[in-house]
Design a protein around this motif. Structure first.
Motif, PDB file in Angstrom:
ATOM      1  N   ILE A 303       0.863  -1.185   0.000  1.00 12.84           N
ATOM      2  CA  ILE A 303       0.000   0.000   0.000  1.00 12.84           C
ATOM      3  C   ILE A 303       0.897   1.232   0.000  1.00 12.84           C
ATOM      4  O   ILE A 303       1.820   1.327   0.814  1.00 12.84           O
ATOM      5  CB  ILE A 303      -0.898   0.012   1.268  1.00 12.84           C
ATOM      6  N   GLU A 304       0.640   2.151  -0.924  1.00  9.79           N
ATOM      7  CA  GLU A 304       1.432   3.388  -0.961  1.00  9.79           C
ATOM      8  C   GLU A 304       0.492   4.562  -0.740  1.00  9.79           C
ATOM      9  O   GLU A 304      -0.607   4.619  -1.317  1.00  9.79           O
ATOM     10  CB  GLU A 304       2.102   3.552  -2.327  1.00  9.79           C
ATOM     11  N   LYS A 305       0.930   5.508   0.078  1.00  7.28           N
ATOM     12  CA  LYS A 305       0.131   6.732   0.263  1.00  7.28           C
ATOM     13  C   LYS A 305       1.047   7.837   0.802  1.00  7.28           C
ATOM     14  O   LYS A 305       1.750   7.618   1.809  1.00  7.28           O
ATOM     15  CB  LYS A 305      -1.013   6.477   1.258  1.00  7.28           C
ATOM     16  N   LYS A 361      -8.955  -0.393   0.302  1.00 11.38           N
ATOM     17  CA  LYS A 361      -9.097   0.865  -0.452  1.00 11.38           C
ATOM     18  C   LYS A 361     -10.092   1.774   0.264  1.00 11.38           C
ATOM     19  O   LYS A 361      -9.856   2.956   0.431  1.00 11.38           O
ATOM     20  CB  LYS A 361      -9.607   0.572  -1.877  1.00 11.38           C
ATOM     21  N   GLU A 362     -11.205   1.176   0.702  1.00 16.36           N
ATOM     22  CA  GLU A 362     -12.219   1.984   1.383  1.00 16.36           C
ATOM     23  C   GLU A 362     -11.710   2.474   2.740  1.00 16.36           C
ATOM     24  O   GLU A 362     -11.985   3.604   3.138  1.00 16.36           O
ATOM     25  CB  GLU A 362     -13.506   1.165   1.594  1.00 16.36           C
ATOM     26  N   ALA A 363     -10.933   1.643   3.419  1.00 21.04           N
ATOM     27  CA  ALA A 363     -10.519   1.991   4.783  1.00 21.04           C
ATOM     28  C   ALA A 363      -9.439   3.072   4.814  1.00 21.04           C
ATOM     29  O   ALA A 363      -9.459   3.933   5.691  1.00 21.04           O
ATOM     30  CB  ALA A 363     -10.033   0.742   5.515  1.00 21.04           C
ATOM     31  N   ASP A 367      -2.871   5.761  -2.383  1.00 21.41           N
ATOM     32  CA  ASP A 367      -2.556   6.251  -3.726  1.00 21.41           C
ATOM     33  C   ASP A 367      -2.459   5.057  -4.676  1.00 21.41           C
ATOM     34  O   ASP A 367      -2.834   5.146  -5.840  1.00 21.41           O
ATOM     35  CB  ASP A 367      -1.217   6.996  -3.735  1.00 21.41           C
ATOM     36  N   ARG A 368      -1.922   3.977  -4.133  1.00 20.35           N
ATOM     37  CA  ARG A 368      -1.712   2.801  -4.976  1.00 20.35           C
ATOM     38  C   ARG A 368      -1.729   1.552  -4.080  1.00 20.35           C
ATOM     39  O   ARG A 368      -1.242   1.607  -2.943  1.00 20.35           O
ATOM     40  CB  ARG A 368      -0.322   2.947  -5.623  1.00 20.35           C
ATOM     41  N   ILE A 369      -2.295   0.494  -4.595  1.00 21.83           N
ATOM     42  CA  ILE A 369      -2.257  -0.772  -3.838  1.00 21.83           C
ATOM     43  C   ILE A 369      -2.029  -1.885  -4.857  1.00 21.83           C
ATOM     44  O   ILE A 369      -2.663  -1.914  -5.909  1.00 21.83           O
ATOM     45  CB  ILE A 369      -3.566  -0.962  -3.015  1.00 21.83           C
TER      46      ILE A 369
END
Ligand code: ASP
Length: 441
Positions: A303-305, A361-363, A367-369
Motif C-alpha cells: 500500500i502506498e500513500k 481501499k475503502e478503509a 494512492d496505490r495498492i
C-alpha cells in the motif's frame, strides 16, 4: 534417576523391523523411560503414511462412500497386521482395529479417527517393550479454542509419576468437549515435549530419519553441513520457516524448563545428532549463519500513500480489515509512505484477496495498492549475525550476483534472522546462493 524421553517419528515406526530397531535403542539406555510414538509413516518414497490413510478414511465415512471406506480400512489393517507379523508376536492388532472401526462408524469424530494410528502403534510398542501404555487423553488437555492448556504439564507429571516406564501415543489429547482432539500435523513432537516437561526429563530425544538439523534442505543443497548445536530460538525460526525436522511449536514446553532436545537418527543411532539448547555455543571458525530455510506460497499486498507516516491509526485500519476476516499476517515491512503485508496464501482462497483489497481501499484511500501473489520467504538465521558487521551486505551481494530479485526485506529486531521475499521460482536458487556465501567460502 535422571530420565530421558524418546519420541519416535513416523519413519521410525514404519514397519515391524524398524519398530524392533527403535525398541533396541530404548533398551540400550536405562534412562530412556518414557517413549512417545507417531503413527507408521512412509516406508519408501511414494508410500502413504497411516495418518494420511486415516484422513482419507474419515472423508469416505463423511461422504458415506462405503466401498472406499472398506478399501481404505483394509489398507490400514494390512499395514498394522504386517507390523504384527514382522514383530512375530500376538499384539492384539485385529481387536484394536475392529474397536476403532466400530467407534468411527458410531460417530466418534474426525480427530478420534486420525489419532488411531498413534493409539494402535503405542499399544504395539508398549507390548514389544513390556511396559505400560498410558493414553495421552489422561493428561494432554485443550481448551474450547483448541489451545493446549497450561495444566497439561503438571497433569503429565502427576499421571506419569505412577509409572516407572511408559509408552504414550503422540499427536492428540482431550478436547474441552471430552472428545479426542489432535494437534496440527506433525504434532507428535509437541506430545514428546509435553511428556519431557511433565516428567522433568534431563533430555528430550527426538528420533527421526536424519542425523540432525542441516544448515539447509538437503533436497536443495547437496550434503549441507549438519549443525551440532542450535539454540531454541534458532530452531523456532528455522522450523517455522519450513525446516521440517521438528514441529515449530514443539520447543515451547521444554524451553521454559531448559530441557535440551537431541535430534537423532534411528537408522544411525551412533551419529552425534543435533542438540537444541538454551544458548548455543559458537566456536571460532563457525559460520555467522546457523541455517537457512524457505517457504513458498505467500502474497504481499503493498500500500502506498503520501504522508502515510503522519496519519494516525493507518496501520491499525489496514490490520482491522484482515482481522475481521480472521486472517493473520507473517510480516509487515514498512517505509515512510509504503507498507506491505505478507500473508500465507492458505488464507486467501476463494476470492478473499479481492475482497481485502477493496476493503483496504475503502478503509485507507491509498494512492496505490498492488500485490505479488507468488512470494517465497527465505530466512537466514543465526545468533552470530548480531556480532558480525557486514552479514547483510554479504547476503544481498550473493543474491544480486546470482540474479535473485528481492521483493521484501525484514530483519527481526533481535538480529537473529534476515528474511527476504523473492519470487516463488527463485526460492531454491536464493537458498543455494546464501548457503554458498556463508558455508562454502
Ligand atoms: N501422525 C501425525 C502426522 O502424520 C503426527 C506425527 O507424526 O507427529 O502428522
Amino acid at each position: 534417576m535422571s530420565c530421558k524421553v524418546c519420541k519416535f517419528g513416523g519413519t521410525s515406526m514404519a514397519d515391524g523391523n524398524v519398530i524392533l530397531r527403535a525398541a533396541e535403542i530404548v533398551k540400550a539406555d536405562k534412562e530412556r523411560r518414557y517413549v512417545v510414538v507417531s503413527a507408521p509413516g512412509k516406508r519408501f518414497s511414494g508410500d502413504i503414511k497411516v495418518t494420511d490413510l486415516l484422513y482419507a478414511l474419515y472423508a469416505a465415512y463423511e461422504k458415506q462412500d462405503s466401498d472406499l471406506f472398506e478399501e481404505l480400512y483394509e489398507k490400514i489393517s494390512v499395514r498394522f497386521l504386517n507390523i504384527e507379523r514382522e514383530i512375530g508376536k500376538d499384539l492384539k492388532v485385529r481387536a484394536a482395529l475392529d474397536e476403532a472401526k466400530a467407534a468411527i462408524l458410531g460417530g466418534a469424530g474426525k480427530d478420534y479417527c486420525v489419532s488411531r494410528g498413534e493409539f494402535i502403534t503405542a499399544h504395539i510398542v508398549a507390548e514389544v517393550l513390556g511396559v505400560p501404555f498410558v493414553d495421552a487423553t489422561e493428561f494432554v488437555r485443550f481448551d474450547e479454542n483448541g489451545i493446549l492448556k497450561e495444566e497439561t504439564f503438571d497433569l503429565a507429571g502427576k499421571v506419569l509419576k505412577s509409572y516407572d516406564k511408559a509408552v504414550v501415543p503422540g499427536f492428540y489429547g482431550l478436547g474441552a468437549d471430552g472428545k479426542v482432539k489432535t494437534f496440527s500435523r506433525g504434532g507428535g513432537d509437541i506430545s514428546g515435549a509435553i511428556v519431557a516437561r511433565g516428567v522433568k526429563a534431563a533430555l528430550y530425544e527426538n528420533w527421526t530419519d536424519v542425523s540432525g538439523f542441516y544448515a539447509c534442505d538437503p533436497r536443495i543443497v547437496n550434503s549441507p553441513v549438519c549443525m551440532s548445536e542450535l539454540s531454541y530460538s534458532e530452531l523456532r525460526e528455522l522450523s517455522y520457516m519450513g525446516a521440517n525436522v521438528l514441529h515449530s511449536e514443539s520447543i515451547f514446553p521444554v524451553r521454559s524448563a531448559g530441557i535440551p532436545i537431541r535430534i537423532s537418527n534411528t537408522f544411525r543411532p551412533e551419529d552425534r545428532g543435533t542438540f537444541i539448547v538454551p544458548d548455543a555455543k559458537r566456536s571460532f571458525g563457525d559460520s555467522v549463519v546457523t541455517g537457512i530455510a524457505g517457504k513458498k506460497g505467500f502474497t504481499s499486498i503493498t500500500i502506498e500513500k503520501s504522508m502515510m507516516n503522519a496519519e494516525i491509526g493507518f496501520v491499525q485500519k489496514v490490520l482491522s480489515v484482515i482481522g475481521k476476516h480472521g486472517i493473520s499476517f507473517e510480516h509487515l515491512p514498512s517505509g515512510i509512505d509504503t507498507m506491505s503485508l505478507v500473508i500465507d496464501n492458505e488464507f486467501l482462497k476463494d476470492g478473499i484477496l479481492d475482497v481485502l483489497l477493496q476493503e483496504m481501499k475503502e478503509a485507507v484511500r491509498p494512492d496505490r495498492i498492488y500485490t505479488h501473489e507468488d512470494i517465497a520467504l527465505i530466512a537466514t538465521v543465526g545468533h552470530g549475525m548480531a556480532k558480525n558487521v557486514g552479514t547483510s551486505a554479504r547476503l544481498f551481494k550473493a543474491l544480486s550476483e546470482n540474479g535473485v530479485n528481492v521483493n521484501m526485506i525484514d530483519q527481526g529486531s533481535s538480529e537473529l534472522n534476515i528474511i527476504v521475499g523473492v519470487e516463488g521460482k527463485d526460492c531454491e536458487s536464493c537458498i543455494r546462493a546464501i548457503y554458498r556465501e556463508f558455508f562454502q567460502e
